[in-house]
Design a protein around this motif. Sequence first.
Motif, PDB file in Angstrom:
ATOM      1  N   SER A  76      17.144 -22.127   7.312  1.00 15.16           N
ATOM      2  CA  SER A  76      17.993 -23.020   6.528  1.00 15.16           C
ATOM      3  C   SER A  76      17.808 -22.766   5.040  1.00 15.16           C
ATOM      4  O   SER A  76      16.681 -22.547   4.577  1.00 15.16           O
ATOM      5  CB  SER A  76      17.641 -24.481   6.842  1.00 15.16           C
ATOM      6  OG  SER A  76      18.225 -25.358   5.898  1.00 15.16           O
ATOM      7  N   PRO A  77      18.896 -22.787   4.267  1.00 13.73           N
ATOM      8  CA  PRO A  77      18.772 -22.636   2.810  1.00 13.73           C
ATOM      9  C   PRO A  77      18.034 -23.800   2.161  1.00 13.73           C
ATOM     10  O   PRO A  77      17.651 -23.713   1.000  1.00 13.73           O
ATOM     11  CB  PRO A  77      20.229 -22.568   2.336  1.00 13.73           C
ATOM     12  CG  PRO A  77      21.020 -23.226   3.417  1.00 13.73           C
ATOM     13  CD  PRO A  77      20.303 -22.920   4.685  1.00 13.73           C
ATOM     14  N   ALA A  78      17.822 -24.875   2.919  1.00 15.13           N
ATOM     15  CA  ALA A  78      17.104 -26.043   2.393  1.00 15.13           C
ATOM     16  C   ALA A  78      15.599 -25.808   2.344  1.00 15.13           C
ATOM     17  O   ALA A  78      14.867 -26.593   1.740  1.00 15.13           O
ATOM     18  CB  ALA A  78      17.411 -27.279   3.247  1.00 15.13           C
ATOM     19  N   ILE A  79      15.139 -24.719   2.983  1.00 17.54           N
ATOM     20  CA  ILE A  79      13.697 -24.465   3.092  1.00 17.54           C
ATOM     21  C   ILE A  79      13.308 -23.198   2.344  1.00 17.54           C
ATOM     22  O   ILE A  79      13.923 -22.141   2.506  1.00 17.54           O
ATOM     23  CB  ILE A  79      13.275 -24.351   4.565  1.00 17.54           C
ATOM     24  CG1 ILE A  79      13.369 -25.718   5.243  1.00 17.54           C
ATOM     25  CG2 ILE A  79      11.854 -23.811   4.696  1.00 17.54           C
ATOM     26  CD1 ILE A  79      12.910 -25.744   6.666  1.00 17.54           C
ATOM     27  N   GLY A  80      12.261 -23.318   1.514  1.00 12.70           N
ATOM     28  CA  GLY A  80      11.654 -22.168   0.853  1.00 12.70           C
ATOM     29  C   GLY A  80      10.292 -21.906   1.471  1.00 12.70           C
ATOM     30  O   GLY A  80       9.622 -22.838   1.931  1.00 12.70           O
TER      31      GLY A  80
END
Length: 255
Positions: A76-80
């Motif tokens: 997910s792009p929400a997670i780094g």
Amino acid sequence: MSVAITFDHVTKKYLSFSGETTAVEQFDCTIREGEFIGIVGPSGCGKSTILSMLAGLFAPTSGEVKLFGKPVSGPSPAIGYMLQQDYLLPWRTIWENVCIGLEIRNEKNEPQLKYAEKLLHEMGLAGTEKKYPHQLSGGMRQRAALVRTLSVKPQVLLLDEPFSALDYQIKLQLEDLIAQTLRRHNITSVLVTHDLGEAIAMCDRVLVMASRPGRLKTIVEVPASIREMSPLDAREHPEFHHLFRRLWGDLQDDE
């Protein structure tokens, strides 16, 4: 405060030629938005497996992982994600490395670039933009890697022992800098570490894992008196040593 992450009776099993191995068993946990969580435990207790399931790198065998109320079904792009190694590309300058995520997402626009530049200054890396990774110290490279990760504005940051390869002095400096930055930007963070002191000094709560198979043993709340201090100063707080002994005792009980 809303819920950012939910692990609901999560179990992960691996199959190999030698048979089936349970890495994580019946893991239950709720993490609030903006919270900084530490995960400690003996080697092989499933700490990194938990991060990998949250990152969507693979699915649990049973149970469910949710991110802001929605099941995790893949990356997910929400997670780094920040690892031990910085993985900076040696042929690119620091600024070009910082912008990789923005390029991949086609978000290399003026507002995003200004945000990345602001992060670079917050991390004490102003003036390094045109330098190459080999010209920076290990600590500076890790800071650059963090800027690269944060420049795409993740809502959740996963840290898998990001300071373990650094000298102790640099490690303490980075703990302070990163903890302050993540709280300033209200980023929900999950830190996997073998360093009990690091977990207490940086986190709001510490999850203690038991091994064989990996399962949640206990959750230790870090008192506000410690959370309000910098990680370096927190180590001098009288309650810090009490918490350290408590976590140490929990881990020894598992052996």
